[in-house]
Structure formats: structure tokens, C-alpha cells
Design a protein around this motif. Sequence first.
Motif, PDB file in Angstrom:
ATOM      1  N   SER A  62       0.822  -1.209   0.000  1.00  0.00           N
ATOM      2  CA  SER A  62       0.000   0.000   0.000  1.00  0.00           C
ATOM      3  C   SER A  62       0.856   1.259   0.000  1.00  0.00           C
ATOM      4  N   ARG A  63       2.119   1.128   0.408  1.00  0.00           N
ATOM      5  CA  ARG A  63       3.038   2.272   0.415  1.00  0.00           C
ATOM      6  C   ARG A  63       3.976   2.264  -0.787  1.00  0.00           C
ATOM      7  N   ALA A  64       3.869   1.240  -1.634  1.00  0.00           N
ATOM      8  CA  ALA A  64       4.823   1.077  -2.732  1.00  0.00           C
ATOM      9  C   ALA A  64       4.358   1.818  -3.987  1.00  0.00           C
ATOM     10  N   ASP A  65       5.299   2.084  -4.873  1.00  0.00           N
ATOM     11  CA  ASP A  65       5.012   2.679  -6.177  1.00  0.00           C
ATOM     12  C   ASP A  65       4.644   1.548  -7.131  1.00  0.00           C
ATOM     13  N   THR A  66       3.398   1.507  -7.563  1.00  0.00           N
ATOM     14  CA  THR A  66       2.924   0.402  -8.409  1.00  0.00           C
ATOM     15  C   THR A  66       2.903   0.763  -9.882  1.00  0.00           C
ATOM     16  N   GLY A  67       3.493   1.888 -10.240  1.00  0.00           N
ATOM     17  CA  GLY A  67       3.431   2.345 -11.627  1.00  0.00           C
ATOM     18  C   GLY A  67       4.085   1.402 -12.607  1.00  0.00           C
ATOM     19  N   ARG A  68       5.106   0.666 -12.161  1.00  0.00           N
ATOM     20  CA  ARG A  68       5.827  -0.224 -13.077  1.00  0.00           C
ATOM     21  C   ARG A  68       5.457  -1.694 -12.898  1.00  0.00           C
ATOM     22  N   VAL A  69       4.421  -1.971 -12.131  1.00  0.00           N
ATOM     23  CA  VAL A  69       4.015  -3.353 -11.894  1.00  0.00           C
ATOM     24  C   VAL A  69       3.249  -3.870 -13.105  1.00  0.00           C
ATOM     25  N   GLU A  70       3.820  -4.888 -13.775  1.00  0.00           N
ATOM     26  CA  GLU A  70       3.179  -5.465 -14.951  1.00  0.00           C
ATOM     27  C   GLU A  70       2.470  -6.781 -14.632  1.00  0.00           C
ATOM     28  N   ASN A  71       2.918  -7.436 -13.585  1.00  0.00           N
ATOM     29  CA  ASN A  71       2.331  -8.722 -13.193  1.00  0.00           C
ATOM     30  C   ASN A  71       1.952  -8.643 -11.724  1.00  0.00           C
ATOM     31  N   PRO A  72       0.765  -8.140 -11.402  1.00  0.00           N
ATOM     32  CA  PRO A  72       0.374  -7.945 -10.000  1.00  0.00           C
ATOM     33  C   PRO A  72       0.450  -9.221  -9.164  1.00  0.00           C
ATOM     34  N   GLY A  73      -0.006 -10.351  -9.731  1.00  0.00           N
ATOM     35  CA  GLY A  73       0.011 -11.596  -8.980  1.00  0.00           C
ATOM     36  C   GLY A  73       1.422 -12.013  -8.593  1.00  0.00           C
ATOM     37  N   GLY A  74       2.334 -11.944  -9.550  1.00  0.00           N
ATOM     38  CA  GLY A  74       3.721 -12.311  -9.275  1.00  0.00           C
ATOM     39  C   GLY A  74       4.379 -11.351  -8.298  1.00  0.00           C
ATOM     40  N   TRP A  75       4.087 -10.061  -8.470  1.00  0.00           N
ATOM     41  CA  TRP A  75       4.664  -9.048  -7.585  1.00  0.00           C
ATOM     42  C   TRP A  75       4.174  -9.231  -6.152  1.00  0.00           C
ATOM     43  N   LEU A  76       2.871  -9.461  -5.981  1.00  0.00           N
ATOM     44  CA  LEU A  76       2.314  -9.642  -4.645  1.00  0.00           C
ATOM     45  C   LEU A  76       2.844 -10.923  -3.994  1.00  0.00           C
ATOM     46  N   THR A  77       3.003 -11.973  -4.801  1.00  0.00           N
ATOM     47  CA  THR A  77       3.567 -13.213  -4.278  1.00  0.00           C
ATOM     48  C   THR A  77       4.993 -12.985  -3.778  1.00  0.00           C
ATOM     49  N   THR A  78       5.767 -12.197  -4.529  1.00  0.00           N
ATOM     50  CA  THR A  78       7.141 -11.889  -4.125  1.00  0.00           C
ATOM     51  C   THR A  78       7.167 -11.135  -2.801  1.00  0.00           C
ATOM     52  N   VAL A  79       6.271 -10.174  -2.655  1.00  0.00           N
ATOM     53  CA  VAL A  79       6.225  -9.392  -1.412  1.00  0.00           C
ATOM     54  C   VAL A  79       5.883 -10.292  -0.231  1.00  0.00           C
ATOM     55  N   VAL A  80       4.868 -11.138  -0.383  1.00  0.00           N
ATOM     56  CA  VAL A  80       4.470 -12.048   0.697  1.00  0.00           C
ATOM     57  C   VAL A  80       5.612 -13.011   1.019  1.00  0.00           C
ATOM     58  N   ALA A  81       6.275 -13.522  -0.005  1.00  0.00           N
ATOM     59  CA  ALA A  81       7.375 -14.461   0.216  1.00  0.00           C
ATOM     60  C   ALA A  81       8.507 -13.805   0.995  1.00  0.00           C
ATOM     61  N   ARG A  82       8.801 -12.552   0.693  1.00  0.00           N
ATOM     62  CA  ARG A  82       9.869 -11.850   1.430  1.00  0.00           C
ATOM     63  C   ARG A  82       9.481 -11.634   2.887  1.00  0.00           C
ATOM     64  N   VAL A  83       8.212 -11.320   3.119  1.00  0.00           N
ATOM     65  CA  VAL A  83       7.734 -11.183   4.501  1.00  0.00           C
ATOM     66  C   VAL A  83       7.884 -12.518   5.230  1.00  0.00           C
ATOM     67  N   CYS A  84       7.492 -13.602   4.566  1.00  0.00           N
ATOM     68  CA  CYS A  84       7.595 -14.933   5.174  1.00  0.00           C
ATOM     69  C   CYS A  84       9.047 -15.298   5.464  1.00  0.00           C
ATOM     70  N   LEU A  85       9.937 -14.951   4.542  1.00  0.00           N
ATOM     71  CA  LEU A  85      11.362 -15.235   4.747  1.00  0.00           C
ATOM     72  C   LEU A  85      11.872 -14.529   5.993  1.00  0.00           C
ATOM     73  N   ASN A  86      11.478 -13.271   6.160  1.00  0.00           N
ATOM     74  CA  ASN A  86      11.875 -12.523   7.363  1.00  0.00           C
ATOM     75  C   ASN A  86      11.330 -13.186   8.624  1.00  0.00           C
ATOM     76  N   MET A  87      10.094 -13.680   8.547  1.00  0.00           N
ATOM     77  CA  MET A  87       9.487 -14.320   9.713  1.00  0.00           C
ATOM     78  C   MET A  87      10.176 -15.643  10.046  1.00  0.00           C
ATOM     79  N   LEU A  88      10.548 -16.409   8.995  1.00  0.00           N
ATOM     80  CA  LEU A  88      11.268 -17.661   9.228  1.00  0.00           C
ATOM     81  C   LEU A  88      12.633 -17.409   9.857  1.00  0.00           C
ATOM     82  N   GLU A  89      13.315 -16.372   9.368  1.00  0.00           N
ATOM     83  CA  GLU A  89      14.638 -16.060   9.915  1.00  0.00           C
ATOM     84  C   GLU A  89      14.530 -15.590  11.360  1.00  0.00           C
ATOM     85  N   ALA A  90      13.480 -14.813  11.666  1.00  0.00           N
ATOM     86  CA  ALA A  90      13.274 -14.368  13.047  1.00  0.00           C
ATOM     87  C   ALA A  90      12.945 -15.558  13.949  1.00  0.00           C
TER      88      ALA A  90
END
Length: 289
Positions: free
Chosen positions: A44-72
Motif C-alpha cells: 500500500s506504500r509502494a510505487d505500483t506504476g511499473r508493476v506489470e504482473n500484479p500476482g507475481g509481484w504480490l507473491t514476491t512481497v508475501v514471500a519476502r515477509v515470510c522469509l523474514n518471519m522464518l529467519e526471526a
Amino acid sequence: MVEHDWLSERFAEHQGRLRGVAHRILGSPGEAEDAVQEAWLRVSRADTGRVENPGGWLTTVVARVCLNMLEARRARREEAAGALPPEPAAPDASFHATGRADPEDEALLADSVGVALMVVLDTLTPAERLAFVLHDVFAVSFGEIGEIIDRSPAAARQLASRARRRVRGAAGATDAARSPKRDIVAAFLAASRGGDFEALLELLDPDAVAGDIRGADAVAAFFAGRAQAARLALVDGVPAAVWSHHGRPKAVFAFTIDEGKITRVTIDADPDRLRDLDIVFLRRPTPGG
């Protein structure tokens, strides 16, 4: 405002998949929901002007959040392990660690392939777990996975392959975990923790041996009250006990059993040999996991 509406619509459109990705990676519905909510705050705070594949982009964001949670989560476990005493000078001392684990947690059986799978996933590094789940379950390319974990596509492929080999052994691990030997080792650990001399005697062959200690009475006396931090595990697919420090195995206790009685307890604390062992701890899944 128009951009925010577009983003809200795309997020709602993919929310089910995003929650599924987070659940498979983290193994917990509650944590998955937290991850999706955190991902929404980020996008919601990101610049979405260059997002061409919303599904892939959102999956990447969620995966990075999950990675941080696994590492914590991994860091918290290592900090908890740090409460154990320093590495002892001899293997027999390591079995007398003072940090008391919950015997019920460590004695419960991973009694289905699904639970065994979660046990195996829990032994993977965060990067291995993420690479395996994203590629094998959600068909995310190794190139995309590599960007998420800051590795090359080849490295991401190797991580997923390593994880896959462990996961394929989950069914076999469940069979081994159900074995009578597992029950005997679990009973031995419980009796040792509780200092139950009579129960130990019942499990031991009269001529049982443990290192230089010979005879059931002497072996039972030695182990009574000593297994406070040893954990039930599959070591190369065989039920055994393992003592770890800072998340690393320091001693493995192998059991030779004949006609339902323990005839020998072998203690191995050689770092080179321990490094090559495949160790899967058997324990109760965490709440919600």
C-alpha cells in the motif's frame, strides 16, 4: 486514489493465493494471516506504476515477509538454545544438560505424513524452505525465487533440490517414528528425565552396556535424571536421542535393542561424524502450526 483502488482490487483478487503461499511456507494459519497483513502494509506504500504482473509481484512481497518471519523464528530458537550450559568436555556430561525441555513435547510421535512433512520442513533453513514451497507447490521460477532470497537461479534450484530430498523422506520417517524402537527410546528418555531407576531397569537388558559402564543396574544409575535436554530424533532414519547446543547437534545417543530390551547405548560426539548425519527431531507441532 485511482491507483489505490486498483491496488486494493488486485490484492483482494489474489488474497486467497497469497494466504495459501504464506500458510505453506510458515506452516501456521495465524502467522500466514499476519504475513498477508504485513504484505498489504508494504504494497500500500509502494510505487505500483511499473508493476506489470500484479500476482507475481504480490507473491514476491508475501514471500519476502515470510522469509523474514522464518529467519526471526530461527533466531529465537537459537537464542533459546543459548540458555543451555556451555559445551561439556565429555559426552557423558553433555547428557546431563540442565535446561529442562518439556518431556511431553519431545516424546509425542509425528503420526501422519502431513505432520512428518512439517517436522522435516522445520529442519530446513529459511531459504531452503521457501525455495521448495514456492517452486514445487506454487511453480514459481528459480529466477524469481533467486531474487527473493538474493541468490542466483542455480543456487535457488540447488536449495529446492536439497529440500526436496528431505521432504521425500517424510513418509519413511513417519514409518520409522512409529516403530517399536521409537517407543523404547522415548520411554528411556522419559524415565531418564524423571530419574525413574526402576523404569530404566525395566527397559535395559541385564547385561546392557554404555561406554565403559556394564550391567543394567550401573547403566540405569548413570542415566537416571540425566536426559534433561536430550531430544527424541530420527538419526539417518533410526530412532535415537540427540543433545544440541545453539541448534547444532553435539552428541548422538544410539540404542541397540534386542527382543525389546536395550543392550547397548552408544554415545557419539565426534563433530565430523555428526556433521554428516541426517537428523530430524520428533516433537509436537507448535500451536497453530
